[in-house]
Design a protein around this motif. Sequence first.
Motif, short mmCIF file in Angstrom:
data_model
loop_
_atom_site.label_atom_id
_atom_site.label_comp_id
_atom_site.label_asym_id
_atom_site.label_seq_id
_atom_site.Cartn_x
_atom_site.Cartn_y
_atom_site.Cartn_z
N ARG A 1 0.19 1.15 -6.26
CA ARG A 1 0.51 1.08 -7.73
C ARG A 1 1.37 -0.03 -8.32
O ARG A 1 3.01 0.48 -8.04
N CYS B 1 0.91 -1.02 0.00
CA CYS B 1 0.02 -0.33 0.35
C CYS B 1 0.98 1.54 -0.06
O CYS B 1 1.31 1.25 0.87
N CYS C 1 -2.11 -1.79 -11.95
CA CYS C 1 -2.84 -2.05 -11.16
C CYS C 1 -3.00 -1.48 -10.23
O CYS C 1 -2.09 -0.60 -9.72
N GLY C 2 -3.59 -1.25 -9.21
CA GLY C 2 -3.93 0.08 -7.84
C GLY C 2 -4.11 1.27 -7.85
O GLY C 2 -4.85 1.72 -9.81
N PRO C 3 -4.03 2.37 -7.39
CA PRO C 3 -5.03 3.68 -7.59
C PRO C 3 -4.11 4.19 -8.47
O PRO C 3 -2.59 4.17 -8.12
N ASP D 1 -9.91 -3.14 -11.43
CA ASP D 1 -10.10 -4.62 -10.77
C ASP D 1 -11.68 -5.28 -10.97
O ASP D 1 -12.23 -5.75 -10.46
N GLU E 1 -4.51 -5.72 2.82
CA GLU E 1 -4.36 -4.08 2.15
C GLU E 1 -4.16 -3.78 1.03
O GLU E 1 -4.58 -5.40 0.28
N GLU E 2 -5.13 -2.60 0.94
CA GLU E 2 -4.72 -2.00 -0.44
C GLU E 2 -3.60 -2.11 -0.64
O GLU E 2 -2.26 -2.18 -0.23
N PRO E 3 -3.37 -2.44 -2.14
CA PRO E 3 -2.22 -2.56 -3.23
C PRO E 3 -1.83 -1.31 -3.68
O PRO E 3 -2.57 -0.26 -3.67
N ARG F 1 -6.19 -11.31 -5.89
CA ARG F 1 -5.32 -10.23 -5.31
C ARG F 1 -4.01 -10.48 -5.70
O ARG F 1 -3.09 -10.53 -5.33
N GLY G 1 -11.00 -8.33 -8.33
CA GLY G 1 -10.52 -8.63 -6.97
C GLY G 1 -9.78 -9.93 -7.04
O GLY G 1 -9.58 -10.02 -6.05
N GLY H 1 -0.78 -5.94 -2.45
CA GLY H 1 -0.99 -5.90 -1.27
C GLY H 1 -0.56 -6.95 -0.02
O GLY H 1 -0.64 -7.95 -0.32
#
Lengths: 252, 224
Positions: free
Chosen positions: A153, A118, A174-176, A183, A149-151, A192, A190, A145
């Motif tokens: 970028r 993250c 992927c990621g923010p 996703d 946890e959120e991944p 991971r 979804g 992640g």
Amino acid sequence: MIATGVRATARIVAREDGRGGTALPVLEGDGPLALRRTRATGSEARVMLVGAMSGPLGGDHFAVEADVESGARLRVGSAAATIALPGQAKGESRYDVRIDVADGGELHWLPEQLISVCGSDLRVTTRIDLAGSARLVLREEQVLGRVGEEPGRLTSRLTLRIAGRTVLDQELACGPGAPGGWDGPAVLAGHRAVGQLVVVRPEFTREPPAARMLGECAALAPLGGPAVLVTAVAADGLRLRRVLDEALASLG
Amino acid sequence: MSRGALLVLADGRFPAGGHAHSGGAEAAVKAGRVTGAASLGDFCRGRLYTAGLVSASLAAAAVLGVDPVELDAAADARTPSPALRVAGRKLGRQLMRAARATWPSGELDALAREFPKGAHQPVVLGLVARAAGLGAEDAAYCAAYESVSGPASATVRLLSLDPFDATAVLARLAPELDLVADRAVEAARRVVELGVDELPCASAPLLEIGAEAHAGWAVRLFAS
């Protein structure tokens, strides 16, 4: 204080030693990228990539270059997962892998997973240039992640050339901050963990393996040229590894 | 450019066979990943930024005069799924047939001779746009729009989704279609200068995996 990232390049050259084995005339680690020669088996030399520091952190730029010369056989693994972390330096970090395998050379490139933590921001490029009769097994696994946890970028590009012809060129983001839908149901839905296995053998020219599903979330596909690609998504890194190991075993 | 020609080419009723393909929506519906308008929107957005961007860039580069044989090889390298490569060439051949009757051109004839089994659809689309007097941006828009309109209309049939809802999904994607078409044209300009490695290669693992699963089904509504 201006925080700048770490620059590091590790180099490996594998060469036939003339006595049925493989020598490593170049084995240069650099800073956080340490290389260890481990016990050889038969004609194959073995190298472990050992992370001597954590990272890559934000702003770091790591590179690994491997040349497998004609007739040499090399197996590269890593001692632990690579963990992309946020850092004090601004901007993305980079991890570039360059692989060259000459005619009659063979490389097994089987590092542990890359974990996108993250807040991290990493761009990975893997460029593989193979001569027409080179052999390759390459595995790439990305875990988005740590548990729960959120991944971060992560953008990862994989390019495979055989005898000068590009047979695979793919990038996953992927990621923010990644383009929308990463996703969603067309891309990762979804999952991971995502991974690829590339196997190149000259004999695939005569007998290309047939395309097939490997369970619900993985497929094996013959590419143009003597190469196959396994693409897999999974709930976590362990399940992903199991699918990719089974895929490799199924190719004999 | 002729805005009229653009409408003819972009019309879903243009007889190029696209209606027989779901753009991966049939596999995603069967797997339970697309269940209604919201997940259709996520699906289309993901497809737009991956397969859509790649197709739009290929089409734009073809309009700008990049060698279609090189573009076709670049499309292969960006399409590891054999089922999708077959579908792309089939669609390319059908578009070629329709276009040679609508906008006859020496370039289309030459491409048809070079690829008797069909070149990748976006490459053909680019040359069709050239033949119709359209520009790179027009071709990019056509390809980007097709990448989402196909799955949207297929999902209406697959899920009996309200067509108003499916069209609303497309309408909400319009600003992102603009963005993808812009990026595609920028990339195509770089390709003219620097070569086909500049083409985007954004991939969608579940589109690839789903296409292979779909190709193995005994009974299906759509060809891909």
